[in-house]
Design a protein around this motif. Structure first.
Motif, PDB file in Angstrom:
ATOM      1  N   THR A 402     -20.953  29.352 -31.412  1.00 22.18           N
ATOM      2  CA  THR A 402     -22.238  29.034 -32.044  1.00 22.18           C
ATOM      3  C   THR A 402     -22.064  28.737 -33.519  1.00 22.18           C
ATOM      4  O   THR A 402     -22.661  27.802 -34.066  1.00 22.18           O
ATOM      5  N   SER A 403     -21.227  29.540 -34.192  1.00 18.84           N
ATOM      6  CA  SER A 403     -21.002  29.321 -35.623  1.00 18.84           C
ATOM      7  C   SER A 403     -20.310  27.994 -35.882  1.00 18.84           C
ATOM      8  O   SER A 403     -20.633  27.287 -36.848  1.00 18.84           O
ATOM      9  N   GLU A 446     -21.050  31.939 -42.253  1.00 17.96           N
ATOM     10  CA  GLU A 446     -21.326  32.304 -40.865  1.00 17.96           C
ATOM     11  C   GLU A 446     -20.820  33.721 -40.596  1.00 17.96           C
ATOM     12  O   GLU A 446     -19.677  34.038 -40.914  1.00 17.96           O
ATOM     13  N   LEU A 447     -21.689  34.532 -39.955  1.00 19.53           N
ATOM     14  CA  LEU A 447     -21.355  35.948 -39.708  1.00 19.53           C
ATOM     15  C   LEU A 447     -20.153  36.082 -38.798  1.00 19.53           C
ATOM     16  O   LEU A 447     -19.294  36.958 -38.996  1.00 19.53           O
ATOM     17  N   ASN A 448     -20.034  35.230 -37.768  1.00 20.23           N
ATOM     18  CA  ASN A 448     -18.947  35.360 -36.811  1.00 20.23           C
ATOM     19  C   ASN A 448     -17.642  34.740 -37.312  1.00 20.23           C
ATOM     20  O   ASN A 448     -16.593  34.900 -36.677  1.00 20.23           O
ATOM     21  N   LEU A 449     -17.683  34.025 -38.439  1.00 23.47           N
ATOM     22  CA  LEU A 449     -16.464  33.408 -38.987  1.00 23.47           C
ATOM     23  C   LEU A 449     -16.044  34.022 -40.294  1.00 23.47           C
ATOM     24  O   LEU A 449     -14.883  33.839 -40.723  1.00 23.47           O
ATOM     25  N   VAL A 450     -16.977  34.741 -40.978  1.00 26.04           N
ATOM     26  CA  VAL A 450     -16.627  35.311 -42.252  1.00 26.04           C
ATOM     27  C   VAL A 450     -15.506  36.322 -42.063  1.00 26.04           C
ATOM     28  O   VAL A 450     -15.483  37.064 -41.091  1.00 26.04           O
ATOM     29  N   GLY A 451     -14.540  36.304 -42.936  1.00 25.55           N
ATOM     30  CA  GLY A 451     -13.404  37.210 -42.852  1.00 25.55           C
ATOM     31  C   GLY A 451     -12.257  36.686 -42.029  1.00 25.55           C
ATOM     32  O   GLY A 451     -11.217  37.317 -41.946  1.00 25.55           O
TER      33      GLY A 451
END
Length: 486
Positions: A402-403, A446-451
């Motif tokens: 989704t991200s 993006e929350l699912n890609l950050v880090g």
């Protein structure tokens, strides 16, 4: 208050509704019952003896569970003032006859006595009654089944006669009796005297000035004596109550001769009737010439009571024996039932024990069971791993994909994605080499890609001179700087 006096009060109060008031005078017996408040006082003349007159007087009250309080005229007893006995008050009734032996002519064993302490605290007013009067009195009442509760001297009753004067002298005379004078202070008798040498009547046709002067002289002597002896109390009033005389006329004649107030007692009837009415006002803690040590002791264990107790005890024992026999029979029945159940359960136990002894486990079957259990445990572990992996994978696929779709660009095209729990490898083409770093920088939004960090980022061109790139995820065991933004 000691226990005997308390018991006496309780007994007297319990019998107050069936009390007889009996006055024994020289001329007659006067009797009244307290069953009715307005009961008339009955008069029975004494012909031959007072005992015979008393039998006639109480005949209508016999066998009715009465108790009697008897008042003797001063003709039957003697009174003295003696030094205070140095004994406890409870022992006075027994000790007084011995203390009075020098003052009386009768033997100590033939009299009864009682007393109370005078206000000065040094002397006691004492009354003595001969048993020749007390014994026949008890016998006559016993034959009529009447209980004698108390014997009171006449002087103790006159002190309670209703009058508005607390301290007074009283000149009184019953029919066929002598003239007497007494002094009363707050209902207690302090002085008694018989006036001799004066013949009744003093008023009426047979009146004599000489006799009036004689009795006035004797009264004045008594008044002077009281004035000298009773300095703590002043007695200034003389009341007159004389049978066979006009008390009002006599009071008027005496008032002319004495230096004190004289008036007739405001009571109608004879002295015996007045005493009978006044007796109901007497308290229970005064003088009693029928002491408790002379009263018959009630036998607790008579023949009839013992027989009744034995019969009652036998009935109780028989009842208890029958009850226990019934309980034993019930218990025996229960025991029989329990014994049969025990035998049945013992047989079942032997059968089951034999079956258990013959029911040995099959070793092949036991090993098969162990293998099946091990296989079940392994499958449970696999299912748990798959469940955990599947949940993590679902979360990674959906979130990451989704991200990436949210970060779609016209100058970036992804041709290869390798995705699992720890790895995200990407391959694709770009319009320009600078487009790739710009795209990677957008992962921070993006929350699912950050880090996400990449171990390497390779940018080149293919045979068609199109810019290609490859992003390889950094290994968690290594500590490499992020490729984003390079």
């Amino acid at each position: 208050m000691n226990v005997p006096s308390l018991f006496s009060k309780l007994t007297s109060s319990s019998n107050s509704k069936n009390q007889l008031r009996i006055i024994i005078q020289v001329d007659a017996i006067y009797i009244a019952s307290s069953v009715k408040a307005d009961a008339e006082t009955l008069q029975f003349p004494i012909q031959s003896s007072w005992e015979a007159a008393l039998q006639v007087a109480i005949s209508s009250f016999a066998n009715h569970k009465y108790s009697a309080t008897v008042v003797f005229s001063s003709h039957y007893y003697q009174s003295y003032q003696i030094e205070k006995p140095e004994l406890p008050k409870e022992e006075w009734a027994v000790a007084l006859p011995f203390l009075l032996k020098d003052l009386i002519n009768e033997r100590v064993t033939e009299i009864v006595a009682d007393a109370y302490l005078l206000p000065d605290g040094r002397r006691a007013q004492t009354y003595v009654l001969s048993k020749k009067y007390l014994t026949p009195l008890v016998d006559v009442l016993d034959k009529a089944k009447i209980t004698l509760s108390r014997v009171i001297p006449e002087d103790e009753v006159w002190g309670h006669v209703p009058t508005e004067i607390d301290n007074f002298m009283l000149l009184y005379r019953g029919v066929k009796d002598s003239y007497k004078v007494g002094a009363f202070v707050e209902t207690k008798s302090r002085f008694q005297r018989v006036i001799r040498g004066v013949v009744s009547p003093l008023t009426g046709v047979a009146s004599s000035e000489l006799q009036l002067d004689s009795i006035a002289l004797e009264l004045q002597r008594s008044i002077d004596y009281l004035s000298s002896q009773m300095r703590d109390t002043a007695i200034n009033h003389l009341l007159v109550m004389c049978d066979e005389d006009d008390s009002k006329e006599l009071a008027k004649a005496l008032s002319e001769r004495l230096n004190t107030q004289v008036s007739a007692l405001n009571n109608t009837g004879l002295c015996g009737q007045v005493l009978c009415d006044t007796l109901s006002l007497i308290t229970d803690d005064g003088v009693n010439l029928y002491p408790s040590h002379l009263k018959p002791k009630k036998e607790l264990f008579t023949l009839s009571s013992v027989v009744s107790i034995w019969v009652l005890l036998a009935l109780v024992m028989c009842g208890y024996y029958g009850y226990m026999a019934y309980q034993v029979s019930v218990t025996e029945q229960v025991l029989k039932v329990k014994t049969r159940n025990k035998e049945r359960l013992a047989e079942e136990f032997e059968t089951l024990s034999f079956q258990v002894a013959n029911n040995k486990p099959n070793p092949t079957m036991l090993k098969a069971i162990e293998r099946i259990e091990a296989d079940i445990d392994a499958k449970k572990s696999t299912l748990e791993v798959i469940r955990h992996f599947d949940d993590s994978l679902k979360e990674g696929y959906s979130g990451v994909m989704t991200s990436l779709s949210e970060l779609g660009r016209n100058d970036i095209s992804i041709s290869y994605i390798e995705l699992n729990e720890k790895v995200l490898n990407l391959k694709g083409v770009a319009r320009t080499p600078s487009s790739v770093p710009k795209w990677v920088k957008q992962f921070k939004t993006e929350l699912n890609l950050v880090g996400r960090t990449f171990e390497s980022m390779n940018i080149g061109r293919n045979e068609q001179d199109i810019v290609t790139f490859e992003l390889v995820t950094q290994d968690e065991s290594k500590s490499l700087p992020s490729a984003g933004g390079e």
